[in-house]
Motif scaffolding. Sequence first.
Motif, PDB file in Angstrom:
ATOM      1  N   LEU A 169       0.835  -1.202   0.000  1.00 54.43           N
ATOM      2  CA  LEU A 169       0.000   0.000   0.000  1.00 54.43           C
ATOM      3  C   LEU A 169       0.870   1.253   0.000  1.00 54.43           C
ATOM      4  N   ALA A 170       1.899   1.263   0.854  1.00 53.86           N
ATOM      5  CA  ALA A 170       2.792   2.418   0.906  1.00 53.86           C
ATOM      6  C   ALA A 170       3.514   2.615  -0.418  1.00 53.86           C
ATOM      7  N   LEU A 171       3.957   1.519  -1.045  1.00 52.35           N
ATOM      8  CA  LEU A 171       4.637   1.611  -2.334  1.00 52.35           C
ATOM      9  C   LEU A 171       3.701   2.148  -3.404  1.00 52.35           C
ATOM     10  N   THR A 172       2.445   1.740  -3.352  1.00 50.51           N
ATOM     11  CA  THR A 172       1.460   2.217  -4.330  1.00 50.51           C
ATOM     12  C   THR A 172       1.284   3.731  -4.230  1.00 50.51           C
ATOM     13  N   LEU A 173       1.087   4.229  -3.015  1.00 46.04           N
ATOM     14  CA  LEU A 173       0.902   5.663  -2.820  1.00 46.04           C
ATOM     15  C   LEU A 173       2.169   6.437  -3.177  1.00 46.04           C
TER      16      LEU A 173
END
Length: 454
Positions: free
Chosen positions: A359-363
């Motif tokens: 999720l953090a990588l996506t954002l």
Amino acid sequence: MGTTRPTATRGERETPSGRSLQHCLHVVGFLDLFGVSMIVPLLNHHVKSLGASPTTAGIIGSCYGMFQLFSSSLVGSWSDVVGRRYSLMTCIVISALGYALLGVSTNIYIYALARIPVGIFKHSLSISKAFLSDLVTEEERPIVMGRFNAASSLGFILGPVVGGSLTELPGGFYITSFLCSSIFIINAGLVWLLPWYEDKPSCVAPFPNESSFNGITDTSALKSDLTLHTYQMENQIIKKHKKQTFWTQVVSAFRKVAGVAFSHMWEIFLVRLLSAIAVMLYYSNFALAMEERFHMTPRMTGYLISYGSTLGVLAGFLLGPLSRIYKHNSYIMLLHSNILTFFSILVYSLAPKMWIVVLALTLLAFSTNIGRTCIVDLELTQGVKHGSGTLIGVGQSVTSVGRILVPLWSGIAQEYSPCGPPQLGAVLSLASIFLMYKSKLCYSGSAQTKVKSA
């Protein structure tokens, strides 16, 4: 000195030759990163196979970074002086020679020699961005830059796959080096075939009364006046630049860089430096941290990085509608993207579960690509009188400072924890947000009129 070639009006951009030139530059960016990303992941393995110690390999890498640091500004300014097409072709051809020399590097000395021309002249992407900024209005510049970044990132996604496959063949590194060099030669040919109509009278027009424009805040009106004057003097300017000596060009480039260095733009360059270091620290030990924290294999980590790169391409194409939502206010877009970057890096550094990392990588993939485009747009808007090539070059030099500092800072942070580098990056990202918020009164208006306040 001279005045920068103005940004094209909407009517000029919409001509068939203008659109075709933009598409050609997108192909140039794709081929550039496709060729580079084939060879760069293989460099560490190759230099070790030549018998170099880790210290020697590190020194050569640092020298490359130092060349980039000092040449970015000068080459960008040089493109303002002699024109985009000539400087772009020169950088591509000399870089091709450097990569070809890598293909015959049978010892560490040839390898080190091959990195010199690439370190000095590998600025084709920066000049391409300056070229694009000359063709569009300020309102459309973030959209066009985002598309260019997306097209270039596609090459970065495909290149490592091709390079990794070729390196498994006998003499794979040398095959990959010569293929990379050939791609750059093809790129130079493509630049040579670009529509000449759009390469207007070089990128610097000699205005003896340049100082009369100081203090003008209506940049749209200023650019309109400059456009008319510049086009009327096209033939005279082209003849003048043909007569310029190389020494005159170098002196002009130094003066333009000095003009930016002593300007009011230190705040936006500091924001760029802090943001760049924050993201570099995040990626500095990503593979190692994934292995230590979640026992992830290198192959799975590679897939995760490719996933982030793919999202970055998507972010480039989303800049158009996003820019319209923000009413073309690059400052607010940059501020919000930096806030999202801060939370993404912080969440990643503290994540107990793998799905939180994803999720953090996506954002982060979205925030960094949007922020990278917006900060270039802010630089070009604030420094309208300095020249887009000079400004983009100085911005690249600022980023090069981060490349020099990050390995040291990352190593120190890792002494405490595998999460140390991203946590330090989160602190620096927060500092960039604070700096932007503190100086928010220094920015005014939309992308059409915002300038640094007096």
